[in-house]
Design a protein around this motif. Structure first.
Motif, mmCIF file in Angstrom:
data_model
loop_
_atom_site.group_PDB
_atom_site.id
_atom_site.type_symbol
_atom_site.label_atom_id
_atom_site.label_comp_id
_atom_site.label_asym_id
_atom_site.label_seq_id
_atom_site.Cartn_x
_atom_site.Cartn_y
_atom_site.Cartn_z
ATOM 1 N N ILE A 286 0.833 -1.203 0.000
ATOM 2 C CA ILE A 286 0.000 0.000 0.000
ATOM 3 C C ILE A 286 0.865 1.249 0.000
ATOM 4 O O ILE A 286 0.627 2.203 -0.761
ATOM 5 C CB ILE A 286 -0.946 -0.012 1.215
ATOM 6 N N LYS B 76 0.985 4.182 -2.881
ATOM 7 C CA LYS B 76 0.678 5.570 -2.545
ATOM 8 C C LYS B 76 1.850 6.497 -2.828
ATOM 9 O O LYS B 76 1.656 7.670 -3.154
ATOM 10 C CB LYS B 76 0.267 5.670 -1.069
ATOM 11 N N TYR C 27 2.264 6.105 -7.253
ATOM 12 C CA TYR C 27 1.158 6.068 -8.219
ATOM 13 C C TYR C 27 1.340 7.068 -9.361
ATOM 14 O O TYR C 27 0.784 6.905 -10.451
ATOM 15 C CB TYR C 27 -0.166 6.357 -7.509
ATOM 16 N N PHE D 102 -2.723 -9.572 -0.852
ATOM 17 C CA PHE D 102 -3.436 -8.307 -0.925
ATOM 18 C C PHE D 102 -4.938 -8.536 -1.053
ATOM 19 O O PHE D 102 -5.741 -7.902 -0.367
ATOM 20 C CB PHE D 102 -2.924 -7.492 -2.118
ATOM 21 N N LYS D 103 -5.310 -9.459 -1.904
ATOM 22 C CA LYS D 103 -6.735 -9.727 -2.116
ATOM 23 C C LYS D 103 -7.374 -10.281 -0.850
ATOM 24 O O LYS D 103 -8.515 -9.940 -0.516
ATOM 25 C CB LYS D 103 -6.914 -10.692 -3.280
ATOM 26 N N ILE E 50 -7.371 -7.036 1.696
ATOM 27 C CA ILE E 50 -8.086 -5.830 1.300
ATOM 28 C C ILE E 50 -9.402 -6.139 0.605
ATOM 29 O O ILE E 50 -10.348 -5.352 0.639
ATOM 30 C CB ILE E 50 -7.198 -4.951 0.383
ATOM 31 N N THR F 176 -9.606 -6.767 -2.712
ATOM 32 C CA THR F 176 -9.434 -6.502 -4.142
ATOM 33 C C THR F 176 -7.981 -6.758 -4.525
ATOM 34 O O THR F 176 -7.092 -6.708 -3.666
ATOM 35 C CB THR F 176 -9.784 -5.049 -4.500
ATOM 36 N N PRO G 51 -4.251 -5.864 -6.061
ATOM 37 C CA PRO G 51 -3.492 -4.608 -5.970
ATOM 38 C C PRO G 51 -3.686 -3.693 -7.173
ATOM 39 O O PRO G 51 -3.662 -2.476 -7.034
ATOM 40 C CB PRO G 51 -2.036 -5.077 -5.827
ATOM 41 N N HIS H 272 -6.394 -3.188 -8.847
ATOM 42 C CA HIS H 272 -7.646 -2.473 -8.600
ATOM 43 C C HIS H 272 -7.425 -1.349 -7.597
ATOM 44 O O HIS H 272 -7.937 -0.225 -7.766
ATOM 45 C CB HIS H 272 -8.697 -3.463 -8.083
ATOM 46 N N TYR H 273 -6.669 -1.627 -6.547
ATOM 47 C CA TYR H 273 -6.381 -0.633 -5.516
ATOM 48 C C TYR H 273 -5.574 0.516 -6.100
ATOM 49 O O TYR H 273 -5.818 1.689 -5.790
ATOM 50 C CB TYR H 273 -5.616 -1.299 -4.376
ATOM 51 N N GLU I 80 -7.762 2.722 -8.045
ATOM 52 C CA GLU I 80 -8.580 3.526 -7.132
ATOM 53 C C GLU I 80 -7.807 4.750 -6.656
ATOM 54 O O GLU I 80 -8.356 5.860 -6.582
ATOM 55 C CB GLU I 80 -9.002 2.664 -5.942
#
Length: 282
Positions: A179, A183, A186, A210-211, A214, A216, A218, A220-221, A224
């Motif tokens: 994560i 962040k 990205y 991750f799925k 979370i 979903t 990674p 997909h994250y 987002e």
């Protein structure tokens, strides 16, 4: 342990770990702080007594041997018990590599509390911090040394967990690192494969972790994060859609527009013109 506090003492900004201040206190019944934020990391070690720590939607009931972390700019609240108020020590610090040390000790964004049953050694670490403050020429080095010793003790304590708990902690750590990587990166065209390699894991393994954690994948994250940032830039800046696409990690305007329409059902231009997203997407 007598109540006392060392005033702020900043170490050079290029240090991996920077000591700011430390102290210890026997709280009175119901004594509280917050809800508020701190600008630096601050760790509290509970020597005795009880209390609560609240961050986000979680409330933790803590007692002797618990260690809780306040992270920068995260709204937090804590209060001593009305009957058995806690006695705790704290240290505030920052630095470029601090997040890595905290994760290794077991702290994650979803887990700001750990346990450490090495009371005597913890007290010795805080005593070293107080003693270091009495020095003159060697104060910066001794304060930093004592802080490293304290963090090392927390890391060592975390390694004494059961094999099952160690495995769970490592999985949580990998997800938290993933994560953080997304962040922090990205805005450039990163891939999940690159992220996995950076973490020293296979793409398949980190995707599975991750799925599970979370809900979903990674990718997909990551989408987002990027599209959320795109929404911010569309409403708060005059950047062109092409410039926004590059700013959030897409290789061209068409890619952003395609993802935006797929994700939200409207184009970036429509969003900028005031067409709101469906309630479920806001």
């Amino acid at each position: 342990m007598v109540n006392h506090t060392i005033a702020q003492y900043a170490i050079a900004a290029q240090q991996d770990v920077q000591f700011y201040y430390t102290g210890t206190e026997q709280c009175v019944p119901g004594q509280s702080w917050g809800p508020a934020i701190k600008q630096n990391y601050k760790i509290f070690y509970i020597h005795s007594g009880k209390g609560i720590y609240r961050v986000g939607n979680e409330t933790y009931h803590l007692s002797q041997g618990h260690v809780f972390l306040i992270s920068p700019y995260v709204v937090s609240f804590f209060a001593a018990d009305e009957v058995e108020p806690w006695n705790f020590s704290w240290v505030a610090f920052g630095g470029g590599i601090v997040q890595d040390y905290l994760r290794q000790a077991g702290f994650t964004p979803d887990n700001p509390v750990i346990s450490c049953d090495r009371e005597l050694e913890i007290r010795q670490c805080f005593n070293k911090l107080f003693d270091a403050n009495q020095q003159f020429y060697s104060k910066p080095l001794q304060l930093t040394s004592a802080l490293y010793a304290f963090l090392a003790l927390l890391l060592e304590s975390s390694q004494q967990e059961s094999p099952f708990q160690q495995q769970k902690t490592m999985k949580d750590l990998y997800v938290a690192q993933a994560i953080t990587f997304m962040k922090n990166n990205y805005a450039r065209p990163i891939t999940i494969e690159e992220m996995a390699q950076t973490l020293g894991l296979s793409r398949k393994y980190i995707t599975s972790l991750f799925k599970a954690a979370i809900g979903t994948p990674p990718q997909h994250y990551l989408s987002e994060i990027r599209l959320g940032k795109a929404c911010e830039l569309l409403t708060s800046t005059s950047l062109s859609i092409k410039e926004i696409a590059y700013s959030v990690g897409y290789t061209d305007q068409l890619h952003l527009s395609r993802m935006f329409k797929k994700w939200y059902g409207i184009s970036p231009s429509q969003y900028r013109e005031g067409i709101r997203l469906p309630t479920s997407q806001q």
